[in-house]
Design an enzyme around this catalytic site. Sequence first.
Site, PDB file in Angstrom:
ATOM      1  N   GLY A   1       0.902  -0.745   0.241  1.00  0.00           N
ATOM      2  CA  GLY A   1       0.119   0.034  -0.291  1.00  0.00           C
ATOM      3  C   GLY A   1       1.042   0.834  -0.145  1.00  0.00           C
ATOM      4  O   GLY A   1       1.877   1.160   0.652  1.00  0.00           O
TER       5      GLY A   1
ATOM      6  N   GLN B   1       3.326   9.804   0.912  1.00  0.00           N
ATOM      7  CA  GLN B   1       4.054   8.863   1.166  1.00  0.00           C
ATOM      8  C   GLN B   1       5.674   8.728  -0.091  1.00  0.00           C
ATOM      9  O   GLN B   1       6.948   8.561  -0.010  1.00  0.00           O
ATOM     10  CB  GLN B   1       4.449   6.890   1.148  1.00  0.00           C
ATOM     11  CG  GLN B   1       3.746   6.772   2.640  1.00  0.00           C
ATOM     12  CD  GLN B   1       3.709   5.889   2.685  1.00  0.00           C
ATOM     13  OE1 GLN B   1       2.660   5.360   2.116  1.00  0.00           O
ATOM     14  NE2 GLN B   1       4.740   5.190   3.749  1.00  0.00           N
TER      15      GLN B   1
ATOM     16  N   CYS C   1       6.407  -0.507   7.583  1.00  0.00           N
ATOM     17  CA  CYS C   1       5.655   0.882   6.489  1.00  0.00           C
ATOM     18  C   CYS C   1       6.937   1.869   5.856  1.00  0.00           C
ATOM     19  O   CYS C   1       7.869   1.534   5.901  1.00  0.00           O
ATOM     20  CB  CYS C   1       6.021   1.886   7.592  1.00  0.00           C
ATOM     21  SG  CYS C   1       4.836   3.909   6.572  1.00  0.00           S
ATOM     22  N   LEU C   2       6.839   1.616   4.698  1.00  0.00           N
ATOM     23  CA  LEU C   2       7.612   1.482   3.808  1.00  0.00           C
ATOM     24  C   LEU C   2       8.217   3.007   4.223  1.00  0.00           C
ATOM     25  O   LEU C   2       9.723   3.783   4.160  1.00  0.00           O
ATOM     26  CB  LEU C   2       7.099   2.191   2.262  1.00  0.00           C
ATOM     27  CG  LEU C   2       6.928   0.848   1.781  1.00  0.00           C
ATOM     28  CD1 LEU C   2       6.232   1.239   0.421  1.00  0.00           C
ATOM     29  CD2 LEU C   2       7.894  -0.129   1.655  1.00  0.00           C
TER      30      LEU C   2
ATOM     31  N   HIS D   1      -4.470   1.701   7.495  1.00  0.00           N
ATOM     32  CA  HIS D   1      -2.778   1.766   7.722  1.00  0.00           C
ATOM     33  C   HIS D   1      -2.771   3.464   6.278  1.00  0.00           C
ATOM     34  O   HIS D   1      -2.083   4.862   6.738  1.00  0.00           O
ATOM     35  CB  HIS D   1      -2.036   0.844   7.578  1.00  0.00           C
ATOM     36  CG  HIS D   1      -0.363   1.582   7.145  1.00  0.00           C
ATOM     37  ND1 HIS D   1       0.540   0.851   8.429  1.00  0.00           N
ATOM     38  CD2 HIS D   1       0.395   2.158   6.649  1.00  0.00           C
ATOM     39  CE1 HIS D   1       1.895   1.312   7.763  1.00  0.00           C
ATOM     40  NE2 HIS D   1       1.157   2.129   7.037  1.00  0.00           N
ATOM     41  N   GLU D   2      -3.346   3.490   5.040  1.00  0.00           N
ATOM     42  CA  GLU D   2      -3.130   3.933   4.864  1.00  0.00           C
ATOM     43  C   GLU D   2      -3.897   5.521   4.471  1.00  0.00           C
ATOM     44  O   GLU D   2      -4.103   6.286   4.526  1.00  0.00           O
ATOM     45  CB  GLU D   2      -3.315   3.368   2.336  1.00  0.00           C
ATOM     46  CG  GLU D   2      -2.850   2.592   2.359  1.00  0.00           C
ATOM     47  CD  GLU D   2      -1.184   3.029   2.542  1.00  0.00           C
ATOM     48  OE1 GLU D   2      -1.002   4.059   2.569  1.00  0.00           O
ATOM     49  OE2 GLU D   2      -0.364   1.528   2.538  1.00  0.00           O
TER      50      GLU D   2
ATOM     51  N   HIS E   1      -2.174   7.268   7.201  1.00  0.00           N
ATOM     52  CA  HIS E   1      -0.716   8.116   6.541  1.00  0.00           C
ATOM     53  C   HIS E   1      -1.687   9.466   5.856  1.00  0.00           C
ATOM     54  O   HIS E   1      -1.318  10.626   5.644  1.00  0.00           O
ATOM     55  CB  HIS E   1      -0.514   7.293   5.485  1.00  0.00           C
ATOM     56  CG  HIS E   1       0.814   6.551   5.383  1.00  0.00           C
ATOM     57  ND1 HIS E   1       1.834   7.297   6.169  1.00  0.00           N
ATOM     58  CD2 HIS E   1       1.084   5.632   5.608  1.00  0.00           C
ATOM     59  CE1 HIS E   1       2.808   6.189   6.603  1.00  0.00           C
ATOM     60  NE2 HIS E   1       2.173   5.584   5.859  1.00  0.00           N
TER      61      HIS E   1
END
Length: 172
Positions: free
Chosen positions: A50, A55, A100-101, A142-143, A146
């Site tokens: 995702g 990000q 997480c990226l 999660h997204e 963000h």
Amino acid sequence: MSGTGTARPIVYYGDPVLHRSCTPVTSFDDELKTLVEDMFASMYAAEGVGLAANQIGVDARVFVMDCPDADGNPVIATLVNPVLTLPPAPRELTLFNEGCLSVPGQFAELSRSEHAEATGFDIEGNPVTVRTNGIAARCLQHEVDHLDGLAYVDRLPVKQHKEILAAAGLSG
């Protein structure tokens, strides 16, 4: 997506764009289509499941995902201006090792709802609903976090939060 996007660098925790609510999208145009193609390319290049627009440094309420549900079926979606809905309490929570990226190489167990739904729009401005479970439900949560200026580490106890950021070579 058509696979024509360009992978962009991932922005790391501490960058201001990750710590504020993203701006709602008002134009469903070629610029948005390019952004979404680049987001998928960036997510796949970083081996993520995702990715939120912030990000890759873009202040826009958009995320993409390619993540399995509880049965292992892929949930591939683009959501513009998403609104997250969770089941009413008491809801089934699942503890899972989340990463997480934007906090590379680090993971922590975090409880999230086993089921989630997000409504929003596709890149053409058509209404979309994604209702899912398992890891895909976690991905939705999660997204959307963000896009609201939160990373998963912000949901952890302060000591663990600091330890994870230090281990990733980040500050916050």
